[in-house]
Motif scaffolding. Sequence first.
Motif, short mmCIF file in Angstrom:
data_model
loop_
_atom_site.label_atom_id
_atom_site.label_comp_id
_atom_site.label_asym_id
_atom_site.label_seq_id
_atom_site.Cartn_x
_atom_site.Cartn_y
_atom_site.Cartn_z
N GLY A 1 9.96 -8.80 -3.76
CA GLY A 1 10.85 -7.75 -3.30
C GLY A 1 10.24 -6.78 -2.31
N GLU A 2 8.93 -6.87 -2.05
CA GLU A 2 8.30 -5.95 -1.12
C GLU A 2 8.56 -6.38 0.33
OE1 GLU A 2 4.45 -3.62 -2.52
OE2 GLU A 2 4.09 -5.78 -2.49
N GLN A 3 8.60 -5.37 1.22
CA GLN A 3 8.74 -5.65 2.64
C GLN A 3 7.39 -6.13 3.19
OE1 GLN A 3 10.20 -2.03 4.43
NE2 GLN A 3 12.34 -2.56 4.00
N VAL A 4 7.49 -7.03 4.18
CA VAL A 4 6.28 -7.60 4.76
C VAL A 4 6.31 -7.44 6.28
CG1 VAL A 4 6.03 -9.25 2.89
CG2 VAL A 4 7.32 -9.91 4.93
N ASP A 5 5.12 -7.54 6.88
CA ASP A 5 5.05 -7.50 8.34
C ASP A 5 5.15 -8.91 8.91
OD1 ASP A 5 2.59 -8.69 7.92
OD2 ASP A 5 1.43 -6.87 8.32
N GLU A 6 4.95 -9.03 10.25
CA GLU A 6 5.10 -10.33 10.90
C GLU A 6 4.07 -11.36 10.45
OE1 GLU A 6 2.59 -7.60 13.46
OE2 GLU A 6 4.44 -7.50 12.29
N ASN A 7 3.00 -10.87 9.80
CA ASN A 7 1.98 -11.79 9.31
C ASN A 7 2.16 -12.14 7.83
OD1 ASN A 7 0.54 -11.83 11.81
ND2 ASN A 7 -0.29 -9.80 11.29
N GLY A 8 3.26 -11.62 7.24
CA GLY A 8 3.51 -11.89 5.83
C GLY A 8 2.71 -11.01 4.88
N CYS A 9 2.14 -9.95 5.40
CA CYS A 9 1.36 -9.01 4.56
C CYS A 9 2.25 -7.88 4.09
CB CYS A 9 0.19 -8.43 5.36
SG CYS A 9 -0.94 -9.69 6.03
N ALA A 10 2.00 -7.38 2.88
CA ALA A 10 2.77 -6.25 2.36
C ALA A 10 2.61 -5.06 3.29
CB ALA A 10 2.30 -5.90 0.96
N LEU A 11 3.77 -4.38 3.61
CA LEU A 11 3.72 -3.24 4.52
C LEU A 11 3.02 -2.05 3.88
CD1 LEU A 11 7.24 -3.32 6.23
CD2 LEU A 11 5.03 -3.73 7.29
N GLU A 12 3.32 -1.83 2.61
CA GLU A 12 2.73 -0.66 1.95
C GLU A 12 1.27 -0.91 1.61
OE1 GLU A 12 6.21 1.81 -0.33
OE2 GLU A 12 5.15 0.30 -1.48
N GLN A 13 0.47 0.09 1.93
CA GLN A 13 -0.95 0.01 1.55
C GLN A 13 -1.12 0.65 0.17
OE1 GLN A 13 -2.48 1.77 5.39
NE2 GLN A 13 -3.93 0.08 5.20
N SER A 14 -0.54 -0.04 -0.80
CA SER A 14 -0.55 0.43 -2.19
C SER A 14 -1.20 -0.64 -3.06
CB SER A 14 0.87 0.70 -2.68
OG SER A 14 0.89 1.04 -4.04
N PHE A 15 -2.17 -0.23 -3.86
CA PHE A 15 -2.96 -1.20 -4.63
C PHE A 15 -2.94 -0.83 -6.11
CE2 PHE A 15 -4.27 -2.67 -0.62
CZ PHE A 15 -4.61 -1.57 0.16
N VAL A 16 -2.50 -1.77 -6.93
CA VAL A 16 -2.50 -1.55 -8.37
C VAL A 16 -3.93 -1.66 -8.89
CG1 VAL A 16 -1.69 -2.38 -10.61
CG2 VAL A 16 -0.16 -2.46 -8.62
N LEU A 17 -4.36 -0.62 -9.59
CA LEU A 17 -5.70 -0.63 -10.18
C LEU A 17 -5.61 -1.29 -11.55
CD1 LEU A 17 -6.92 2.95 -9.16
CD2 LEU A 17 -7.19 0.78 -7.93
N ARG A 18 -5.57 -2.62 -11.53
CA ARG A 18 -5.39 -3.35 -12.78
C ARG A 18 -6.59 -3.11 -13.71
NH1 ARG A 18 -1.02 -6.34 -12.12
NH2 ARG A 18 -0.45 -7.01 -10.00
N GLY A 19 -6.27 -2.93 -14.98
CA GLY A 19 -7.33 -2.69 -15.96
C GLY A 19 -7.61 -1.21 -16.19
N VAL A 20 -7.04 -0.34 -15.33
CA VAL A 20 -7.22 1.10 -15.58
C VAL A 20 -6.20 1.51 -16.64
CG1 VAL A 20 -7.14 3.42 -14.60
CG2 VAL A 20 -8.14 1.54 -13.28
#
Length: 502
Positions: A378-397
Amino acid sequence: MSKYGWLITAAVIAFSNAATAQSTAFDDRWYITPMIGGLFSDSENLDTGAYGSLAIGKYVTPHIGVELEGGYGSLAVSDLPTDNGYDRFALGFNVMGFLTDDKSTIRPYLLVNGHGQSVSFLGENLSGLGLGAGGGLMAKLGRKWDARFDLRYNLDSLGGEGIVPSDTFYLWNAGIGVSYKFGNDPYDQDGDGVPDNQDNCPDTPPGVAVYSDGCPTDLDQDGVPDYLDKCPNTPKGTLVGPDGCELDSDHDGVPDSRDQCPNTPAGIPVNAVGCPLDSDGDGVPDYLDKCAGTPAGTQVNAEGCSMADRDGDGIPDELDKCPGTPPGIPVGPDGCPLDSDGDGIPDYLDECPKSPPGAKVLPNGCALTGDCRTPRPGEQVDENGCALEQSFVLRGVKFEFDSDRLTPAAREILNQVAETLKAYPNINVDLEGHTDNVGSDSYNLGLSERRAIAVKVYLSGRGIKENRMNPVGYGESRPIATNETEIGREENRRVELRVVEN
């Protein structure tokens, strides 16, 4: 014999006992004695009154005691109004000579006394010195208590210049009371009822049952006294431990006499003969067996796993440098998970599997800038297929239940996050706290904000400037998975790090 003569005689008799006193140990405890009784005049009318005293004393030899005593009495004098009674306060020093030693139950004694007194009589306050002599007896009531009866004759010399002339007044006083002795009985230091000279165990704790020799009872004769024996009916001849129970050197619940594996590590489940359980019968006990349930006859290694390929990754165990790789994970020739971009994060955990060479990455494998994160559904992507938002889940925190207190594992992850932030000193971030939908909206919003603040506080303690971090709580408002399942709720309970444009 004159009144003074018999007083002197009593004093001589009392002191004569001191000369015969032995220098051995005796009951030299301090004691206190309150007494009540009567006061009697040595006159034809035999005037009477009440009397009370308090004495503090000590035995100085087996036959001699000394006391400091204060007493008060009020004598109703015949033919005088009530308000003209003879009120007497005396403070004096007693020497007592006992006719039996300090081990006797009944101890008669003679007493001599020197005192000062203050008397109120016929409206005048008089004072003077006096002597007294008498006797009595002590009767033991216990190791610390004695009953006491006392009778003495007093000569009070008073001086006056008013109605009452200077004269010597003659009074009897008698009293009964109790004495309390401080400290332990020197003849029975442990108080077990057995005198020290017969006590083979003079340090027995209070209240413990003892034999006639003063030693604690041991009814099963295993060498452990009953008051310490947790197994008081052990059969005769059985080897026991300090608790009186049959010896079990490795504490596995199987006595040494039946234990075929007497050195089993603590806490390991054992069978009836004291050996560690081996449920699959492969020769490797369960507590060491990492592959429980191995089929019968399978050749296993020391960890109880098949010698062929324990993790099923296609790499024989003897060549596998990562023998515990999760099932289905692609691995290299060394048996370790692939890491295509060489950032130290295996591909199966790497959300940015093509990070620039040498980039410092977060625990999810992403650099804070110039990287390509695999988009979530469901996230928006750029022309390279990368997620637009620079948001990173800190898994394990993670945090302790219903709390903003970080778990030890979360602190380890945040240590890596801090190192990544240090590598990008010009980048600011939002620290976002998120929850699942369990609980009220307002409560979850507050909890998520507190958790975001806790992450900021921890990172600032690792050297990250506070003005680079903005904690935000979103509560349950931004789920990334369904809240209908526990797995989805687990994903929604997260902390995200979002890069903020300067």
